[in-house]
Design an enzyme around this catalytic site. Structure first.
Site, PDB file in Angstrom:
ATOM      1  CB  SER A  20      -0.926   0.002   1.224  1.00 17.36           C
ATOM      2  OG  SER A  20      -0.183  -0.160   2.431  1.00 17.36           O
ATOM      3  CD  GLU A  22       1.359   8.037   5.096  1.00 16.88           C
ATOM      4  OE1 GLU A  22       0.933   7.135   5.855  1.00 16.88           O
ATOM      5  OE2 GLU A  22       2.160   8.919   5.459  1.00 16.88           O
ATOM      6  CG  ASP A 114       2.163  14.441  15.032  1.00 17.04           C
ATOM      7  OD1 ASP A 114       2.354  13.419  15.723  1.00 17.04           O
ATOM      8  OD2 ASP A 114       2.567  14.576  13.863  1.00 17.04           O
ATOM      9  CG  PHE A 224      10.084  13.130  10.267  1.00 13.16           C
ATOM     10  CD1 PHE A 224       9.168  14.113  10.613  1.00 13.16           C
ATOM     11  CD2 PHE A 224       9.642  11.813  10.210  1.00 13.16           C
ATOM     12  CE1 PHE A 224       7.848  13.797  10.902  1.00 13.16           C
ATOM     13  CE2 PHE A 224       8.327  11.480  10.491  1.00 13.16           C
ATOM     14  CZ  PHE A 224       7.430  12.482  10.841  1.00 13.16           C
ATOM     15  CG  HIS A 274       1.771   1.792   4.552  1.00 10.26           C
ATOM     16  ND1 HIS A 274       0.611   1.908   3.817  1.00 10.26           N
ATOM     17  CD2 HIS A 274       1.999   3.022   5.076  1.00 10.26           C
ATOM     18  CE1 HIS A 274       0.150   3.142   3.900  1.00 10.26           C
ATOM     19  NE2 HIS A 274       0.976   3.845   4.649  1.00 10.26           N
TER      20      HIS A 274
END
Length: 303
Positions: A20, A22, A114, A224, A274
């Site tokens: 999948s 994103e 978040d 990140f 993913h």
């Protein structure tokens, strides 16, 4: 010479690889064009679904909805819309869920989200909202029988005080009705194995899909990762050393690292992934092609 086919020959019944993808909603017309090129480039790989993220406090709510709607209407892909608890009342979120169902969306990714002030600040539930992801999952299931994915953290969520609290929270989400766990990205597969052991020991038996991040920009990924609690192995850093002004080689290194990671996970019995695409098709398409996905599709220049 060992080829991919001979490497897996000892596993004749290995199931096909599925994936999948994103995406995040575009902020400009130019970004929208880039995203759509990416969607079209990756569509022939026949992903199980594609998810579209949702900004903190609903900051991308309308763009998320429009992106999901376009994917649903203009492609054969199955979109999964992200929903968070942050910055919205239960009534508002319920309305969004109902709108998605009426639109024809059947999959959601339910997240706490978040804090409004950003990662690293204290999370405060909305006074009239769903406090946590487990509450959101339960609320969604009361409205309609969506297929619901929730997040998991192979290295613990940065706010979790212990592994016990981490797994307890995950179990609450699954007990509330989650159908699948999609993990935060990671680079050390041994950490993922240990995570699966913890999940199994807790009696959690829904599918756990590893999140894979092909590295486009190493410096940004480092920043990140530090915020979200993902460790960066030294060997990964060494491979990108000296490539700050060499984007083409960085791409090759990024594909190589992700392929090695995914192939190792396949050898460990994982067959569903993913990919966090960052709205770019090139690295993800190359990796999925190496996995045998979409190999009947004519090749063309990556978006």
């Amino acid at each position: 010479m060992t080829t991919d086919s001979t490497r897996r020959s000892h596993q004749p019944s290995t199931p096909p690889i599925t994936a999948s993808f994103e995406f995040f909603p575009p902020k400009s017309d130019k970004m929208a064009e880039t995203l759509w090129n990416t969607v079209q480039r990756l569509a022939p790989l026949n992903p199980s679904f594609v998810s579209v993220t949702y900004g903190a406090g609903g900051s991308t709510r309308e763009r998320t909805h429009k992106t999901v709607e376009r994917i649903l209407k203009e492609t054969d892909l199955a979109p999964a819309a992200h929903l968070t608890c942050v910055g919205a009342s239960q009534e508002e979120i319920d309305g969004i869920v109902k709108d998605y169902w009426d639109l024809g969306v059947r999959s959601l990714v339910a997240l706490r989200g978040d804090p409004l002030e950003g990662i690293g600040t204290r999370y405060t539930p909305h006074n009239n909202g769903y406090p946590y992801a487990s509450d959101l999952v339960a609320g969604i299931k009361k409205i309609a029988n969506f297929d619901i994915s929730v997040s998991g953290y192979p290295e613990k969520h940065p706010e979790s005080g212990s592994w016990q609290s981490e797994i307890d929270n995950l179990k609450r989400k699954v007990d509330a009705g989650a159908d699948r766990i999609i993990t935060q990205y990671f680079f050390d597969n041994d950490l993922f194995d240990a995570y699966l052991d913890r999940i199994a020991a807790a009696g959690i038996n829904v599918p756990v899909v590893p999140g894979i991040l092909p590295i486009h920009n190493f410096e940004q990924t480092m920043v990140f990762s530090a915020k979200c609690g993902t460790s960066m192995p030294q060997w990964v850093a060494r491979r990108f050393s000296g490539l700050n002004h060499d984007p083409e080689t960085r791409k090759l290194v990024g594909v190589s690292i992700a392929c090695e990671q995914v192939m190792d996970l396949v050898d460990r019995g994982i067959n569903d992934f993913h990919f966090y695409t960052m709205n770019r098709a090139d690295l993800t398409f190359a990796i999925c092609h190496m996995l045998g996905m979409g190999q009947d599709t004519p090749t063309k220049a990556a978006a």
